[in-house]
Design a protein around this motif. Structure first.
Motif, short mmCIF file in Angstrom:
data_model
loop_
_atom_site.label_atom_id
_atom_site.label_comp_id
_atom_site.label_asym_id
_atom_site.label_seq_id
_atom_site.Cartn_x
_atom_site.Cartn_y
_atom_site.Cartn_z
N VAL A 135 -2.74 -5.21 2.91
CA VAL A 135 -1.47 -5.74 2.21
C VAL A 135 -1.12 -4.62 1.19
CG1 VAL A 135 -0.92 -7.36 0.28
CG2 VAL A 135 -2.62 -8.06 2.01
N LEU A 136 0.39 -4.41 1.25
CA LEU A 136 1.00 -3.15 0.41
C LEU A 136 1.34 -3.78 -0.72
CD1 LEU A 136 2.75 -1.29 3.28
CD2 LEU A 136 0.28 -0.74 2.33
N VAL A 137 1.14 -3.22 -2.03
CA VAL A 137 1.89 -3.76 -3.19
C VAL A 137 2.59 -2.53 -3.62
CG1 VAL A 137 1.50 -4.73 -5.43
CG2 VAL A 137 -0.11 -5.07 -3.48
N PRO A 138 4.05 -3.12 -3.73
CA PRO A 138 4.93 -1.81 -4.18
C PRO A 138 4.87 -1.66 -5.72
CG PRO A 138 6.03 -4.09 -3.95
CD PRO A 138 4.65 -4.12 -3.24
N PRO A 139 4.99 -0.50 -6.29
CA PRO A 139 4.82 -0.02 -7.51
C PRO A 139 6.02 -0.61 -8.41
CG PRO A 139 5.95 1.72 -6.45
CD PRO A 139 5.28 0.68 -5.52
N GLY A 140 5.76 -0.83 -9.49
CA GLY A 140 6.89 -1.36 -10.60
C GLY A 140 7.75 -0.26 -10.72
N ASN A 141 8.95 -0.51 -11.45
CA ASN A 141 10.01 0.34 -11.69
C ASN A 141 9.42 1.54 -12.40
OD1 ASN A 141 12.05 -1.17 -10.55
ND2 ASN A 141 12.26 -2.39 -12.30
N PRO A 142 9.70 2.86 -12.01
CA PRO A 142 9.18 3.90 -12.67
C PRO A 142 9.73 4.22 -14.14
CG PRO A 142 10.67 4.77 -11.06
CD PRO A 142 10.35 3.17 -10.84
#
Length: 406
Positions: A135-142
């Motif tokens: 499962v890939l979890v995308p990062p939040g807004n940098p």
């Protein structure tokens, strides 16, 4: 005797039975050799899926002989047995079921669904194939931050970019304009198997960096073109140049001079001054803002005139060297000098021609003049005969004969 006979008959029957069994086995082996049975292969694939999206698990069989296929979760619980779902999780849905494939979808995938799923084929012995779901979890807004909002030219600045809550850990790259810069990164794992990445970028700013974007680019398999940026604001000392409004070309006595001081900086220069190096500005010079005006120039105004501009960052200047020439050295005077020089040359040429003519006439007049003493005495003779006699007598004394040529 009767008992012995019975035992013999029993032994013969057992042997016959064994022979029949061996015959049957041989026939089976012969048939197997003539008609080989193809093996069954069970295969599956690993899956990477972004959190919240749908994963599809496929259990495929080659050369299936009607064996049963089932799918188990990482806890070895049966999700599907053939086309029946014993597990009470409606997120699992049957996509396809046949003799050769069992395909199941899992919607709204969460991090808890990660693990090894088992495809099982009921053969003897049973076969298993595995599908690992990642499962890939995308990062939040940098988040991009700078140590200071305004930087002075020549100073070092530091910019920080943070990417939080991703799986796996993201990587961060930096761009300044169209040039890639190298930063320093740190990765931290959180309690929920997530990662936070922080990157620092340090560099010395120049005035050319003012208004240039610094871009933080976050690379992650779950997202594309994920970035944020910050525009640099650089303060720098003024740049000063001096423009000559008039006159153009060489400067003569009696002309007027106007100079304009052009100063650009950040912040804009708050003060622009004109000074004369090693002397005072002429008393009748007029200074209006960044302009310097001097009329009726003379040689006493020669010197270096300096424009000084300053702002909160510092002070800079530019110099203009004034050199006033004689008014006689103007274009008209130059034409007059050329005329005088031409006249002198003409006189010299004329005099040389006259001299040549006089010398020519002189040499032409005296050409071939010849003096001799052969007829000496004939001039005093009374008559011609006496002259001849005297002239002939002159031949008697050859030692006294002399010739002159001029």
């Amino acid at each position: 005797m009767k008992q012995v006979s019975n035992m013999a008959n029993t032994s013969n029957g057992s042997l016959a039975t064994l022979l029949i069994l061996f015959t049957i086995l041989a026939a089976i082996n012969t048939g197997a050799a003539q008609f080989p049975v193809q093996s069954q292969n069970l295969i599956s694939d690993n899956i990477s899926v972004v959190e919240g999206e749908t994963a599809t698990i496929s259990c495929r069989v080659k050369n299936n002989d009607d064996s049963v296929i089932q799918l188990l979760n990482p806890n070895r619980q049966t999700i599907y047995f053939k086309d029946v779902r014993p597990l009470k999780d409606a997120r699992f849905q049957l996509v396809n079921f046949s003799d050769n494939e069992l395909r199941v979808s899992l919607s709204n995938v969460s991090l808890s669904d990660e693990g090894r799923y088992v495809c099982q084929l009921y053969t003897d012995p049973p076969q298993e194939a595995y599908a690992n779901i990642t499962v890939l979890v995308p990062p939040g807004n940098p988040i991009i931050e700078s140590r200071e909002d305004i930087v002075r030219e020549g100073n070092e600045t530091e910019i920080t970019c943070t990417s939080m809550g991703s799986k796996p850990a993201a990587t961060i790259r930096w761009m300044k304009g169209d040039k890639e810069l190298q930063g320093k990164s740190k990765v931290e794992a959180t309690y929920d198997r997530m990662f936070t990445v922080t990157s620092w970028l340090r560099f010395t700013v120049m005035r050319e960096d003012d208004g240039v974007p610094v871009v933080c680019i976050v690379d992650h398999p779950a997202v594309k073109d994920f970035q944020t940026q910050k525009y640099l604001e650089v303060q720098y000392k003024p740049e000063v140049t001096i423009k000559v409004e008039f006159p153009q070309g060489l400067i003569r006595e009696g002309e007027n001079l106007e100079l304009t001081c052009q100063a650009k900086g950040k912040p804009q220069p708050h003060q622009v001054n004109w000074v004369r190096v090693d002397d005072d500005v002429p008393s009748h010079a007029v200074i209006t803002g960044s302009d310097l005006y001097i009329e009726n120039l003379n040689k006493s105004y020669n010197g270096t005139y300096r424009c000084v501009a300053s702002n909160s960052v510092g002070e800079t200047y530019a110099d203009y060297i004034l050199y006033v020439r004689d008014s006689q050295a103007g274009p008209e005077a130059q034409r007059l000098d050329h005329a005088v020089i031409g006249g002198v040359v003409a006189v010299v040429v004329f005099a040389m021609l006259c001299l040549l003519i006089v010398l020519g006439r002189y040499f032409a007049r005296h050409k071939g003049t010849y003096f001799t003493h052969e007829a000496k005495g004939a001039d005093d003779a009374a008559d011609a005969d006496t002259a001849i006699i005297n002239a002939e007598g002159g031949h008697n004394n050859s030692d006294e004969k002399k010739e002159y040529y001029i």
